[in-house]
Design a protein around this motif. Structure first.
Motif, PDB file in Angstrom:
ATOM      1  N   THR A 150       1.011  -1.155   0.057  1.00  0.00           N
ATOM      2  CA  THR A 150      -0.069   0.249   0.129  1.00  0.00           C
ATOM      3  C   THR A 150       0.546   0.981   0.052  1.00  0.00           C
ATOM      4  O   THR A 150       1.720   1.122   0.673  1.00  0.00           O
ATOM      5  N   ASN A 151       0.943   2.382  -0.710  1.00  0.00           N
ATOM      6  CA  ASN A 151       1.198   3.064  -1.235  1.00  0.00           C
ATOM      7  C   ASN A 151       0.626   4.150  -0.273  1.00  0.00           C
ATOM      8  O   ASN A 151      -0.162   4.175   0.585  1.00  0.00           O
ATOM      9  N   PRO A 152       2.207   5.301  -0.122  1.00  0.00           N
ATOM     10  CA  PRO A 152       1.872   6.075   1.440  1.00  0.00           C
ATOM     11  C   PRO A 152       1.026   7.116   1.911  1.00  0.00           C
ATOM     12  O   PRO A 152      -0.234   6.925   2.597  1.00  0.00           O
ATOM     13  N   PRO A 153       0.439   7.200   0.853  1.00  0.00           N
ATOM     14  CA  PRO A 153      -1.478   8.370   0.466  1.00  0.00           C
ATOM     15  C   PRO A 153      -2.355   7.567   1.157  1.00  0.00           C
ATOM     16  O   PRO A 153      -2.796   8.510   1.685  1.00  0.00           O
ATOM     17  N   GLU A 154      -2.210   6.023   0.481  1.00  0.00           N
ATOM     18  CA  GLU A 154      -3.651   5.577   0.796  1.00  0.00           C
ATOM     19  C   GLU A 154      -3.392   5.001   2.262  1.00  0.00           C
ATOM     20  O   GLU A 154      -4.693   4.562   2.633  1.00  0.00           O
ATOM     21  N   LEU A 155      -1.843   4.856   2.405  1.00  0.00           N
ATOM     22  CA  LEU A 155      -1.950   4.026   4.438  1.00  0.00           C
ATOM     23  C   LEU A 155      -2.133   5.525   5.185  1.00  0.00           C
ATOM     24  O   LEU A 155      -2.336   4.886   6.137  1.00  0.00           O
ATOM     25  N   GLU A 156      -2.011   6.349   5.002  1.00  0.00           N
ATOM     26  CA  GLU A 156      -2.486   7.339   5.207  1.00  0.00           C
ATOM     27  C   GLU A 156      -3.750   7.598   5.343  1.00  0.00           C
ATOM     28  O   GLU A 156      -4.714   7.693   6.691  1.00  0.00           O
ATOM     29  N   HIS A 188     -20.546  -8.307  17.122  1.00  0.00           N
ATOM     30  CA  HIS A 188     -19.752  -7.446  17.133  1.00  0.00           C
ATOM     31  C   HIS A 188     -19.287  -7.392  15.593  1.00  0.00           C
ATOM     32  O   HIS A 188     -19.202  -8.059  15.429  1.00  0.00           O
ATOM     33  N   LEU A 189     -18.121  -6.332  15.649  1.00  0.00           N
ATOM     34  CA  LEU A 189     -17.523  -5.844  14.495  1.00  0.00           C
ATOM     35  C   LEU A 189     -15.982  -6.791  14.710  1.00  0.00           C
ATOM     36  O   LEU A 189     -15.176  -6.711  15.510  1.00  0.00           O
ATOM     37  N   ALA A 190     -15.627  -7.162  14.162  1.00  0.00           N
ATOM     38  CA  ALA A 190     -14.434  -8.023  14.313  1.00  0.00           C
ATOM     39  C   ALA A 190     -12.980  -8.486  13.196  1.00  0.00           C
ATOM     40  O   ALA A 190     -12.227  -7.639  13.924  1.00  0.00           O
ATOM     41  N   THR A 191     -13.202  -6.939  12.349  1.00  0.00           N
ATOM     42  CA  THR A 191     -12.459  -6.820  11.375  1.00  0.00           C
ATOM     43  C   THR A 191     -12.934  -5.930  10.238  1.00  0.00           C
ATOM     44  O   THR A 191     -14.008  -5.606   9.836  1.00  0.00           O
ATOM     45  N   ILE A 192     -11.980  -4.600   9.589  1.00  0.00           N
ATOM     46  CA  ILE A 192     -12.303  -3.709   9.178  1.00  0.00           C
ATOM     47  C   ILE A 192     -11.238  -3.887   7.620  1.00  0.00           C
ATOM     48  O   ILE A 192      -9.590  -4.062   7.335  1.00  0.00           O
ATOM     49  N   ILE A 193     -11.431  -4.512   6.678  1.00  0.00           N
ATOM     50  CA  ILE A 193     -10.567  -5.013   5.527  1.00  0.00           C
ATOM     51  C   ILE A 193     -11.115  -3.269   3.658  1.00  0.00           C
ATOM     52  O   ILE A 193     -12.127  -4.114   4.011  1.00  0.00           O
ATOM     53  N   TYR A 194     -10.159  -3.035   3.533  1.00  0.00           N
ATOM     54  CA  TYR A 194      -9.842  -2.428   3.168  1.00  0.00           C
ATOM     55  C   TYR A 194      -9.787  -2.684   2.095  1.00  0.00           C
ATOM     56  O   TYR A 194      -8.678  -3.418   1.429  1.00  0.00           O
ATOM     57  N   THR A 195     -10.608  -2.171   0.951  1.00  0.00           N
ATOM     58  CA  THR A 195     -10.499  -2.623  -0.509  1.00  0.00           C
ATOM     59  C   THR A 195     -10.418  -2.033  -1.482  1.00  0.00           C
ATOM     60  O   THR A 195     -11.179  -0.596  -1.335  1.00  0.00           O
ATOM     61  N   SER A 196     -10.221  -1.987  -3.046  1.00  0.00           N
ATOM     62  CA  SER A 196     -10.483  -0.575  -3.208  1.00  0.00           C
ATOM     63  C   SER A 196     -11.603  -0.275  -3.836  1.00  0.00           C
ATOM     64  O   SER A 196     -12.042  -0.963  -4.556  1.00  0.00           O
ATOM     65  N   GLY A 197     -11.818   1.090  -4.364  1.00  0.00           N
ATOM     66  CA  GLY A 197     -13.577   1.891  -4.278  1.00  0.00           C
ATOM     67  C   GLY A 197     -13.062   2.052  -5.709  1.00  0.00           C
ATOM     68  O   GLY A 197     -12.035   2.365  -5.964  1.00  0.00           O
ATOM     69  N   VAL A 252     -14.790  -2.175   4.598  1.00  0.00           N
ATOM     70  CA  VAL A 252     -15.654  -3.391   4.302  1.00  0.00           C
ATOM     71  C   VAL A 252     -16.060  -3.641   5.975  1.00  0.00           C
ATOM     72  O   VAL A 252     -14.190  -4.521   6.932  1.00  0.00           O
ATOM     73  N   MET A 253     -17.295  -3.954   6.752  1.00  0.00           N
ATOM     74  CA  MET A 253     -17.145  -4.272   8.425  1.00  0.00           C
ATOM     75  C   MET A 253     -17.664  -5.571   8.234  1.00  0.00           C
ATOM     76  O   MET A 253     -18.988  -5.634   7.572  1.00  0.00           O
ATOM     77  N   LEU A 254     -16.619  -6.256   8.844  1.00  0.00           N
ATOM     78  CA  LEU A 254     -17.137  -7.566   9.330  1.00  0.00           C
ATOM     79  C   LEU A 254     -17.703  -8.549  10.308  1.00  0.00           C
ATOM     80  O   LEU A 254     -16.138  -7.843  11.003  1.00  0.00           O
ATOM     81  N   SER A 255     -18.664  -9.285  11.335  1.00  0.00           N
ATOM     82  CA  SER A 255     -19.103  -9.067  12.106  1.00  0.00           C
ATOM     83  C   SER A 255     -18.364 -10.693  12.453  1.00  0.00           C
ATOM     84  O   SER A 255     -17.558 -11.414  11.844  1.00  0.00           O
TER      85      SER A 255
END
Length: 393
Positions: free
Chosen positions: A6-12, A85-94, A102-105
């Motif tokens: 992941t590039n720095p701007p996206e990471l930020e 309850h929320l278990a994880t947030i997985i960021y996918t390319s928009g 993406v919020m997964l319980s």
């Protein structure tokens, strides 16, 4: 989880969007990348490294012998965690270039684990081994890791993408999950070696490949074909199996469309490849080809797994409803409302049903956003054309 690339701007953006307080990083270069964006992430308090990195806090600092008081507090905290309850947030390319969280319980993920294991099926298999090399920040490899754990299967991690070939021979796994590109690379390598042969050996190689490309698991090609295929398996395909460690019982491929000819030839050669499908938003599996007789059809992504309801919209878009549909996109109620309607997840994929002997198989024809209109007003799906072109070296 975050991609190491992941590039720095996206990471930020991700760190600020999720208001991250603590980060665990592997290597020095990843640590440096985090340090470079940290001045712009006000919530970030701690960075721990797995490798020994000069000036960085090590994750081993957290490995203290817990006090009775700390254990009591932990037990109390555990009691408060609920399946929804929320278990994880997985960021996918928009689609707009801005990542979506993406919020997964816990229930989302575990329902997919149990339903996939039941459908494929994965039963109790202690003593079996798998090789893992797909990124664990993908929900696909993460969810399948839970299935392996549930089934008592030992997981071996490849040292790197470059060493997969050696690791397969070393571990001799019964299976692994992959993306089609890797299977394509394996096939291209085999074909290149085959073309280096000369005389009778090359003729035999080409004859076996031609036989494999005609293979159909749902329709017998007669006694002569079966006898020839048996011979090809003994002379040629047995070497392919050895190259993968010699014990392969399943390879599951997902993430993109797999070329049909690869599925035919590998399955003909006693290397069972099963194609499945599902987006991160569904934790992820919607459908998968199965190990049972008559439950695999090449060119499709298989029957729908247990616990999922699937229908096709008027334009062919695949809609899914069930316990593994995400809670929504983090801090994006607008996007969530567009993507989940009346409990149905709009996948953005276009599909059709193919029925064989009463079993319905789902076939993906394209991504909705990739369809384009010709000047004559006709909609064209690029995927079948791309797959055809991919067959040419």
């Amino acid at each position: 989880p975050i991609y190491p690339t992941t590039n720095p701007p996206e990471l930020e953006f991700i760190f600020n969007d999720a208001e991250v307080k603590c980060v665990f990083a592997g290597s020095e270069d990843l640590y440096e990348k985090i340090i470079s964006v940290s001045p712009h992430v006000p919530t970030l308090k701690h960075i721990f490294c797995f490798d020994e990195v000069s000036g960085a806090a090590s994750w081993t600092q957290l490995q203290q012998t817990p006090t009775a008081e700390a254990m009591a507090a932990l037990q109390q905290a555990k009691q408060t965690i609920q399946p929804h309850h929320l278990a994880t947030i997985i960021y996918t390319s928009g689609t707009t270039g801005v990542p979506k969280g993406v919020m997964l319980s816990h229930h989302n993920i575990l329902s997919n684990v149990f339903n996939s294991a039941k459908s494929f099926p994965f039963d109790n298999q202690p003593g079996k081994k798998v090789l893992s090399f797909l990124p664990l920040n993908h929900i696909f490899e993460r969810m399948i890791t839970y299935i392996y754990t549930l089934s008592g299967i030992s997981i071996y991690y490849a040292e790197s993408l470059e060493t997969i070939g050696e690791n397969l021979k070393e571990v001799q796994p019964t299976g692994f999950t992959t993306v089609p590109r890797l299977l394509e690379k394996v096939f291209e390598k085999i074909m290149a070696k085959g073309q280096e042969l000369s005389g009778t050996k090359r003729k035999l190689f080409n004859w076996a490949v031609d036989l494999g490309l005609q293979y159909d698991n749902l329709q017998s090609k007669g006694l002569l074909y079966n006898v020839q295929l048996k011979l090809a398996n003994k002379l040629i395909f047995s070497k392919w199996r050895e190259g993968l460690g010699g014990n392969i019982e399943f390879i599951i491929t997902g993430g993109a469309a797999c070329q049909e000819r690869l599925l035919r030839i590998f399955n003909a050669g006693g290397i069972p490849v099963f194609e499945g499908y599902g987006p991160t938003e569904n934790s992820p599996v919607i459908s998968v080809n199965r190990r049972m007789e008559g439950q695999t059809k090449f060119g499709t992504v298989g029957p729908i797994i247990e616990g999922q309801e699937v229908k096709l919209a008027e334009d062919g878009e695949i809609l899914v409803k069930g316990p593994s549909v995400m809670q929504g996109y983090y801090k994006r109620p607008d996007l969530t409302a567009e993507t989940i309607q009346d409990g149905w997840l709009l996948t953005g994929d276009i599909g059709v049903w193919e029925e064989v002997k009463g079993i319905r198989f789902l076939k993906i024809t394209d991504r909705k956003k990739e369809l384009f209109k010709t000047s004559g007003g006709k909609y064209v799906a690029p995927q079948p054309l791309e797959n055809k072109l991919k067959e040419s070296p």
